[in-house]
Design an enzyme around this catalytic site. Structure first.
Site, PDB file in Angstrom:
ATOM      1  CG  ASP A   1     105.569 -49.624  12.330  1.00 34.39           C
ATOM      2  OD1 ASP A   1     104.909 -48.288  11.869  1.00 34.39           O
ATOM      3  OD2 ASP A   1     106.598 -49.700  12.699  1.00 34.39           O
TER       4      ASP A   1
ATOM      5  CG  HIS B   1     109.796 -39.703  13.180  1.00 37.88           C
ATOM      6  ND1 HIS B   1     110.759 -38.928  12.636  1.00 37.88           N
ATOM      7  CD2 HIS B   1     109.901 -40.124  14.339  1.00 37.88           C
ATOM      8  CE1 HIS B   1     111.711 -39.137  13.651  1.00 37.88           C
ATOM      9  NE2 HIS B   1     111.036 -39.816  14.674  1.00 37.88           N
TER      10      HIS B   1
HETATM   11  C1  BDR Z   1     109.988 -44.258  12.475  1.00 38.10           C
HETATM   12  O1  BDR Z   1     109.995 -45.182  13.328  1.00 38.10           O
HETATM   13  C2  BDR Z   1     108.956 -45.526  14.045  1.00 38.10           C
HETATM   14  O2  BDR Z   1     109.443 -45.698  15.600  1.00 38.10           O
HETATM   15  C3  BDR Z   1     107.997 -44.617  14.041  1.00 38.10           C
HETATM   16  O3  BDR Z   1     106.840 -44.820  13.815  1.00 38.10           O
HETATM   17  C4  BDR Z   1     108.341 -43.986  12.493  1.00 38.10           C
HETATM   18  O4  BDR Z   1     107.776 -44.870  11.467  1.00 38.10           O
HETATM   19  C5  BDR Z   1     110.838 -43.170  12.753  1.00 38.10           C
HETATM   20  O5  BDR Z   1     112.214 -43.592  12.674  1.00 38.10           O
HETATM   21 CA    CA Z   2     105.848 -45.870  12.118  1.00 42.15          CA
END
Ligand code: BDR
Ligand code: CA
Length: 313
Positions: A10, A240
């Site tokens: 995403d 992340h």
């Molecule tokens: C996740 O949430 C999204 O905002 C980031 O892309 C990542 O996949 C981190 O909690």
């Molecule tokens: Ca993500």
């Protein structure tokens, strides 16, 4: 031999880091990108995935996926984290390419069946596409090599509620289906991603050697880094989604604990990934026959950031 992967995403600033990382390493063979709502709408996620493929000069299919959670009302997109465009409001030129006519779930099914036992699914957003693929063709569970997902948290605090991480709370029912299916899942959650802070200096160094990627990453990351400065007073952003790519390349960067994961699908703890360590038994039926997930609990932060820098430089 390189490892065949499909990246479900995403994008998203940290998704962009992950995808460019994956395209740059010869250790991975990216068979396609599938998109989901999450940080942005699924239409914008698809547009952004096409931008990333073109930025990398990668001729890979992009398949659009689910636009909403399986059962709950959608939560607002995370504009305040990733910007309205998903890339920190940088107004990047539109891509030339188009998404496939098949859905993300169908693309996953077809690709997994074409390479039985060889495809790893790397999931960087809410898990609706994986859950839908399982529902349409449950037999793929036995044909997938591994599911490596960024999401959840075992003992660290959540980032949306005290117990819930964003990707899981955005579609808890889908996540519970993925954690309870009969395939090998590796969870890379906040337990490890909150231990790895990417600073702008590293991206500036990449920009010095690779202006094409570096310029995009530096521009996008500024917004993301400001979010973390304002929220947590740290100098950098959490790494992340890109952690999944490092895991796919060099799993021993991480320390793992084994256990069953279930997801709370309603109430105060909605989106919580509840961890039951392997070997403990419980009389509650929710824990009967739940497959064992590999849960990343330790990470060598320096080694992972070096791997990212070396790969992109
Ligand atoms: C996740 O949430 C999204 O905002 C980031 O892309 C990542 O996949 C981190 O909690
Ligand atoms: Ca993500």
């Amino acid at each position: 031999m390189s490892r065949k992967v499909i990246i479900d995403t995403d994008p998203g600033i940290d998704d962009a880091m992950a995808i460019l990382f994956a395209f740059e390493t010869e250790q991975l063979d990216v068979l396609g990108l599938t998109t989901t709502f999450g940080n942005v709408s699924v239409d914008l996620a698809t547009h952004n995935a096409l931008i990333l493929a073109e930025l990398a000069g990668a001729d890979v299919p992009v398949a659009k996926g689910v636009s909403a959670p399986l059962e709950i009302t959608p939560r607002p997109h995370a504009d305040f984290v990733h910007g309205r465009d998903g890339f920190g409001n940088i107004n990047w030129p539109a891509p030339k390419g188009k998404a496939l006519d098949v859905s993300a779930a169908q693309f996953i099914i077809d690709t997994v069946k074409a390479h039985p036992g060889e495809v790893t699914l790397i999931a960087l957003g809410p898990l609706g596409n994986l859950a839908t693929a399982l529902e349409m063709a449950p037999e793929i569970a036995n044909l997938v090599d591994e599911v490596i997902l960024m999401g959840g948290t075992a003992i660290e605090y959540g980032n949306v509620s005290p117990v819930a991480e964003a990707n899981i709370i955005n579609d808890p029912h889908a996540a519970d289906k993925v954690f309870t299916a009969n395939w090998q899942v590796t969870m890379i959650g906040l337990d490890v991603t909150h231990q790895v802070l990417l600073e702008i200096d590293l991206l500036e160094r990449i920009k010095a050697s690779r202006p094409k990627y570096g310029d995009f990453l530096c521009q996008a990351a500024k917004y993301y880094i400001k979010f973390y400065k304002d929220r947590l007073d740290v100098d950098g952003c959490f790494f992340h989604d890109a952690s999944t790519i490092a895991y796919a390349m060099e799993p021993d960067i991480f320390g793992i604990e084994l256990g069953a994961i279930r997801v709370a699908c309603e109430g105060l703890a909605i989106g919580q990934t509840i961890f039951a360590p392997e070997g403990m038994t419980f009389s509650e039926p929710h824990w009967d026959c739940v497959p064992i997930t590999q849960v990343c609990m330790e990470v060598d932060s320096k080694r992972m950031l070096n791997l990212f820098e070396e790969t992109l430089s």
